[in-house]
Design an enzyme around this catalytic site. Structure first.
Site, mmCIF file in Angstrom:
data_model
loop_
_atom_site.group_PDB
_atom_site.id
_atom_site.type_symbol
_atom_site.label_atom_id
_atom_site.label_comp_id
_atom_site.label_asym_id
_atom_site.label_seq_id
_atom_site.Cartn_x
_atom_site.Cartn_y
_atom_site.Cartn_z
ATOM 1 N N HIS A 159 -3.474 -0.860 -1.807
ATOM 2 C CA HIS A 159 -3.933 -0.091 -2.880
ATOM 3 C C HIS A 159 -3.283 1.273 -2.659
ATOM 4 O O HIS A 159 -3.596 2.222 -3.848
ATOM 5 C CB HIS A 159 -5.480 0.116 -2.758
ATOM 6 C CG HIS A 159 -6.038 1.314 -1.734
ATOM 7 N ND1 HIS A 159 -6.275 0.703 -0.307
ATOM 8 C CD2 HIS A 159 -6.049 2.693 -1.380
ATOM 9 C CE1 HIS A 159 -6.737 1.620 0.544
ATOM 10 N NE2 HIS A 159 -6.450 2.706 -0.407
ATOM 11 N N ASP B 180 -5.426 -6.312 1.630
ATOM 12 C CA ASP B 180 -5.140 -4.956 1.204
ATOM 13 C C ASP B 180 -4.083 -4.365 2.120
ATOM 14 O O ASP B 180 -4.182 -3.070 2.819
ATOM 15 C CB ASP B 180 -6.356 -4.022 1.472
ATOM 16 C CG ASP B 180 -6.235 -2.570 0.660
ATOM 17 O OD1 ASP B 180 -5.332 -2.314 -0.078
ATOM 18 O OD2 ASP B 180 -6.784 -1.513 1.176
ATOM 19 N N SER C 86 -5.475 6.543 4.141
ATOM 20 C CA SER C 86 -5.137 4.923 3.817
ATOM 21 C C SER C 86 -3.748 4.655 4.129
ATOM 22 O O SER C 86 -2.622 5.034 4.021
ATOM 23 C CB SER C 86 -5.163 4.655 2.289
ATOM 24 O OG SER C 86 -6.549 4.368 1.927
#
Length: 317
Positions: free
Chosen positions: A57, A90, A173
């Site tokens: 992402h 992910d 992230s």
């Protein structure tokens, strides 16, 4: 006024400062821009060739015609390109060229992590490069799903996550979760905010950390990263059945028969671990490798039974 004398600024290896000093050269900040979106995330240097691990992402906006800027802790900034990415896990790998002296992050073993172990997180929360936070492992094997904006569910990620109270915010992230020896045990990927929204990538809530962060265990991330580097895609372990998405009871109900399972069977445990929904079943399955043996506990016709099967393989997106 009196002041402390000048003294050695070095720190012991096991302190947060010592761990951060060794790890920062292997951490990068990613700034991604595309036609419709942009964002900031973090990456982890995997090898001397220029392969960098991050979240899917994070790079999503730069995957098709966008740009990825990779900034190292020393200040050098270069262009990156996506080698491969996988929505279901992910995870993604970005590669840089022409950068000398790359220092690979040493990998730990997430299977040996225990609840209460101290951990350190590094990332770029809200764009603030090289931010270091510390905490503990709060829980293991947390079933976490992120994404879900697409109507067909094609953007959903399933994480069998390490939970940590080390403060993680938007921009962390793809960054490292390190153990007390400075070894990589997880890839920081999601947070739970006060407004109950999962995920901390572009488009999610900008609420701050409330002490509920989730990281992909490095043992899982390592396998996926190796496949992305070698083949551009990763494989997913699969049972081979379709689930009844309308089932609201406890467990995961089978819709199509296969591998000894019958339509209407309700799977309640995987290898002894409770399963409360279809999403949890996918998470527990994805924590394994294709070819692994899986033991399922299920209810059939009001009776409990157990069966074993070998996981198949499917190529992820």
């Amino acid at each position: 006024m009196p002041q402390a004398r000048e003294e050695d600024t070095g720190r012991a290896a096991g302190t947060v400062a010592g761990i951060a000093a060794r790890a920062l050269p292997s951490v990068v900040t990613l700034r991604v821009s595309g036609d419709d979106a942009s964002g900031t995330g973090t990456g982890i240097v995997l090898d001397g060739r220029g392969d960098i691990l991050t979240n899917n992402h994070v790079v999503r906006a730069g995957g098709g015609g966008g740009t990825i800027s990779v900034r190292f802790s020393g200040g050098q900034t270069v262009k990156g390109e996506v080698v491969g990415r996988d929505v279901g896990y992910d995870l993604a790998v970005v590669r840089v060229h022409g950068v000398r002296g790359l220092r690979a992050m040493p990998l730990g073993n997430s299977d040996t992590v225990r609840v209460g172990d101290p951990v350190v997180a590094i990332g770029a929360p809200f764009g603030l490069d090289n931010t270091v936070t510390a905490g503990i492992v709060s829980a293991k094997e947390r079933p976490v799903t992120t994404g879900g904006d697409a109507s067909d569910g094609s953007d959903v990620s399933y994480l069998d996550a390490l939970q940590t109270d080390a403060p993680i915010n938007p921009g962390n992230s793809g960054g490292p979760l390190l153990d007390a020896r400075g070894l990589l045990v997880g890839v920081n990927s999601a947070i739970r905010s006060a407004d109950e929204q999962d995920g901390e990538g572009e488009g999610s809530s900008q609420s701050g950390s409330v002490g509920l962060g989730f990281a992909i265990p490095i043992n899982q991330a390592k396998r996926v990263a190796e496949e992305l580097i070698n083949h551009g895609k990763a494989t997913h372990p699969v049972i081979g059945v379709t689930l009844d998405l309308n089932y609201a009871g406890d467990g995961a109900r089978v819709a199509t028969p296969k591998a000894g399972l019958k339509a209407g069977d309700v799977i309640t445990r995987v290898d002894g671990q409770p399963v409360h929904s279809g999403d949890e079943l996918v998470v527990r399955t994805r924590a394994h490798r294709p070819g692994d043996h899986l033991r399922l506990t299920l209810r059939r016709g009001g009776e409990d039974m157990t069966l074993s099967l070998v996981l198949g393989s499917a190529t992820g997106d």
